[in-house]
Design a protein around this motif. Structure first.
Motif, PDB file in Angstrom:
ATOM      1  N   SER A 378      61.596  19.823  56.199  1.00  0.00           N
ATOM      2  CA  SER A 378      61.349  19.417  54.815  1.00  0.00           C
ATOM      3  C   SER A 378      60.057  20.023  54.304  1.00  0.00           C
ATOM      4  N   HIS A 379      59.001  19.962  55.146  1.00  0.00           N
ATOM      5  CA  HIS A 379      57.712  20.501  54.738  1.00  0.00           C
ATOM      6  C   HIS A 379      57.751  22.034  54.680  1.00  0.00           C
ATOM      7  N   ILE A 380      58.477  22.625  55.639  1.00  0.00           N
ATOM      8  CA  ILE A 380      58.526  24.091  55.713  1.00  0.00           C
ATOM      9  C   ILE A 380      59.309  24.685  54.544  1.00  0.00           C
ATOM     10  N   LEU A 381      60.438  24.043  54.198  1.00  0.00           N
ATOM     11  CA  LEU A 381      61.323  24.602  53.181  1.00  0.00           C
ATOM     12  C   LEU A 381      60.894  24.269  51.767  1.00  0.00           C
ATOM     13  N   ARG A 382      60.329  23.081  51.557  1.00  0.00           N
ATOM     14  CA  ARG A 382      60.038  22.664  50.193  1.00  0.00           C
ATOM     15  C   ARG A 382      58.911  23.474  49.569  1.00  0.00           C
ATOM     16  N   GLY A 383      57.990  23.960  50.405  1.00  0.00           N
ATOM     17  CA  GLY A 383      56.900  24.778  49.851  1.00  0.00           C
ATOM     18  C   GLY A 383      57.409  26.046  49.194  1.00  0.00           C
ATOM     19  N   PRO A 384      58.121  26.894  49.955  1.00  0.00           N
ATOM     20  CA  PRO A 384      58.653  28.128  49.331  1.00  0.00           C
ATOM     21  C   PRO A 384      59.650  27.837  48.207  1.00  0.00           C
ATOM     22  N   LEU A 385      60.469  26.781  48.374  1.00  0.00           N
ATOM     23  CA  LEU A 385      61.463  26.463  47.346  1.00  0.00           C
ATOM     24  C   LEU A 385      60.798  26.081  46.032  1.00  0.00           C
ATOM     25  N   LEU A 414      71.531  26.289  41.826  1.00  0.00           N
ATOM     26  CA  LEU A 414      71.565  26.267  43.283  1.00  0.00           C
ATOM     27  C   LEU A 414      70.201  25.855  43.871  1.00  0.00           C
ATOM     28  N   SER A 415      69.128  26.342  43.269  1.00  0.00           N
ATOM     29  CA  SER A 415      67.799  25.971  43.760  1.00  0.00           C
ATOM     30  C   SER A 415      67.542  24.476  43.548  1.00  0.00           C
ATOM     31  N   GLU A 416      67.994  23.954  42.409  1.00  0.00           N
ATOM     32  CA  GLU A 416      67.823  22.523  42.149  1.00  0.00           C
ATOM     33  C   GLU A 416      68.663  21.693  43.124  1.00  0.00           C
ATOM     34  N   GLU A 417      69.860  22.163  43.427  1.00  0.00           N
ATOM     35  CA  GLU A 417      70.719  21.458  44.392  1.00  0.00           C
ATOM     36  C   GLU A 417      70.091  21.465  45.780  1.00  0.00           C
ATOM     37  N   LEU A 418      69.510  22.635  46.157  1.00  0.00           N
ATOM     38  CA  LEU A 418      68.853  22.719  47.470  1.00  0.00           C
ATOM     39  C   LEU A 418      67.636  21.778  47.528  1.00  0.00           C
ATOM     40  N   THR A 420      67.263  18.986  45.907  1.00  0.00           N
ATOM     41  CA  THR A 420      67.775  17.612  46.031  1.00  0.00           C
ATOM     42  C   THR A 420      68.232  17.327  47.456  1.00  0.00           C
ATOM     43  N   THR A 421      68.912  18.286  48.075  1.00  0.00           N
ATOM     44  CA  THR A 421      69.397  18.114  49.449  1.00  0.00           C
ATOM     45  C   THR A 421      68.235  17.923  50.426  1.00  0.00           C
ATOM     46  N   ILE A 422      67.185  18.721  50.281  1.00  0.00           N
ATOM     47  CA  ILE A 422      66.023  18.608  51.172  1.00  0.00           C
ATOM     48  C   ILE A 422      65.348  17.252  51.008  1.00  0.00           C
ATOM     49  N   ARG A 423      65.216  16.784  49.760  1.00  0.00           N
ATOM     50  CA  ARG A 423      64.597  15.484  49.510  1.00  0.00           C
ATOM     51  C   ARG A 423      65.412  14.357  50.148  1.00  0.00           C
ATOM     52  N   GLN A 424      66.726  14.420  50.011  1.00  0.00           N
ATOM     53  CA  GLN A 424      67.587  13.391  50.595  1.00  0.00           C
ATOM     54  C   GLN A 424      67.500  13.400  52.122  1.00  0.00           C
TER      55      GLN A 424
END
Length: 433
Positions: A378-385, A414-418, A420-424
């Motif tokens: 979550s921490h790794i992906l949310r930064g670049p996203l 797609l970026s917004e969906e990703l 949301t998925t990471i947050r969930q």
């Protein structure tokens, strides 16, 4: 009992250099911390070695018993005649010792101090009367026929408030000493050889049951010096509260105490536990207490005290061991009741849970690592996203051609969906961990 904040500075310089007195300081387990010059003639370089190793077998047992007694009752002072083997001629050097407990200003026991004087020095260079002042003896003065002429205040306090009936009587006819075979033998020997003789006097109908005694020749007759000597209770006189076979069948280290906290029985596991905690098994017939390690055993001591009034308890002990690792025990104090419901003793069970505790600690550490691994994506992906989504917000679709606008229309949702998925996923992992 002596209170000091600095045990190393307890011995005065003149005693450290004394050629007459022996001085030694030990820790609560009997290991030598410090000795004066005279003591080093017996023990050599003795630091961190046990004091009893420089005693004869019988003397070592007597010292071990006295050490146990002093640690359970710090205010008492012990007077002992101990034999120290001399390697050069395989003889024994007898020394009168006085041992006292050393405490910190906070009343925690920090060690034992012993001051001794050699029998040879006493016989040749020091008046026997000084025994009364130096080592706490009481004195009975006898004439040449062993009739009582006088006694001092200590004798009066130990035997009776009024000893006038003793005056003029033979020491062998005194009611409290009557029938002592050792005394008869010593008197006969003294009348023939005129040599100082040490022996044990067993008394009758007195609170103090025995005295360490010394009979010496004096100008007016003889002096009989006495000092109380407590004798350990015979194990056979302790009433068993638990059947021995049942006690040995218990896997836990189990101590059986009476309602005063005195150790009545223990199984082999309990003896082994005593060797771990204090270097030797706890002695039956003595109060089970831990005065020298108050901080380590305060929970256990409280559980024992509560059990004395019928309150049962479970406690956990954590101790730093010599190998720098922590060990853990779970102790249970239970009340032993009579058939009519009264209290007759207590059962103290101690289970070593060190391996279980270490496994739980290891499991906790592994769970922490799993938590980090679970939350890391979550921490790794949310930064670049977040950076990508920010860039998408800066792009003006109207400046793109038809094909670019079409791709841009796919990319932003797609970026917004990703996101949301990471947050969930992060929310679910946080709730799970």
């Amino acid at each position: 009992m002596i209170s000091t904040a600095n045990i190393d500075k307890l011995i005065p310089d003149f005693l450290m250099e004394s050629g007459h007195f022996y001085v030694v300081i030990t820790d609560v387990e009997g290991k030598i911390i410090k000795g004066n010059r005279n003591f080093e003639r017996i023990a050599g370089s003795s630091s961190k070695k046990e004091f009893w190793k420089y005693l004869s077998i019988n003397a070592a047992e007597e010292f071990a018993y006295s050490l146990e007694l002093m640690l359970s009752a710090p205010k008492i002072t012990r007077h002992l005649l101990l034999e120290h083997p001399i390697v050069s001629d395989q003889q024994f050097s007898q020394i009168w010792w006085e041992f006292s407990v050393i405490t910190t200003p906070d009343m925690d026991i920090s060690g034992i101090i012993g001051v001794g004087v050699g029998m040879q020095f006493l016989e040749q260079e020091m008046p026997w009367n000084n025994l009364v002042d130096v080592l706490g003896f009481g004195k009975i003065t006898l004439d040449s026929n062993f009739l009582v002429k006088a006694n001092d205040e200590k004798i009066s306090s130990w035997f009776s408030n009024d000893l006038n009936p003793w005056i003029g009587k033979s020491v062998l006819d005194l009611p409290c000493l009557e029938g002592g075979k050792d005394l008869e033998r010593v008197i006969f020997q003294a009348s023939v050889e005129n040599k100082p003789t040490c022996f044990l006097i067993q008394t009758k109908d007195l609170e103090i049951k025995s005295f360490a005694s010394l009979l010496v020749k004096a100008p007016e007759g003889y002096h009989l010096f006495l000092v109380p000597k407590e004798v350990a209770s015979a194990h056979g006189t302790l009433k068993p509260l638990v059947k021995p076979a049942l006690l040995e069948s218990l896997a836990e280290a189990t101590f059986v105490l009476d309602m005063n906290g005195k150790l009545v029985q223990q199984n082999n596991a309990a003896k082994n536990l005593g060797r771990i905690w204090k270097g030797r098994a706890y002695s039956e017939g003595h109060v089970l207490s831990f005065p020298n390690q108050t901080n380590r055993f305060n929970k256990l001591q409280k559980a024992i005290d509560d059990a004395k009034i019928g309150k049962e308890a479970d406690v956990e002990l954590k101790m730093l061991m010599p190998d720098k690792e922590f060990a853990f025990w779970r102790a249970s104090a239970r009340v032993l009741r009579t058939e009519d419901g009264g209290f007759e003793g207590m059962l103290l069970s101690v289970l070593d849970i060190t391996s279980l505790r270490h496994e739980l600690i290891q499991l906790y550490r592994e769970n922490e690592r799993l938590r980090d691994l679970a939350l890391s994506p979550s921490h790794i992906l949310r930064g670049p996203l977040s950076t990508i989504m920010g860039i998408l917000e800066l792009i003006d679709p109207k400046q793109l051609d038809d094909e670019g606008q079409k791709l841009f229309g796919y990319l932003k949702p797609l970026s917004e969906e990703l996101d949301t998925t990471i947050r969930q996923h992060a929310k679910k992992m946080s709730a799970f961990i």
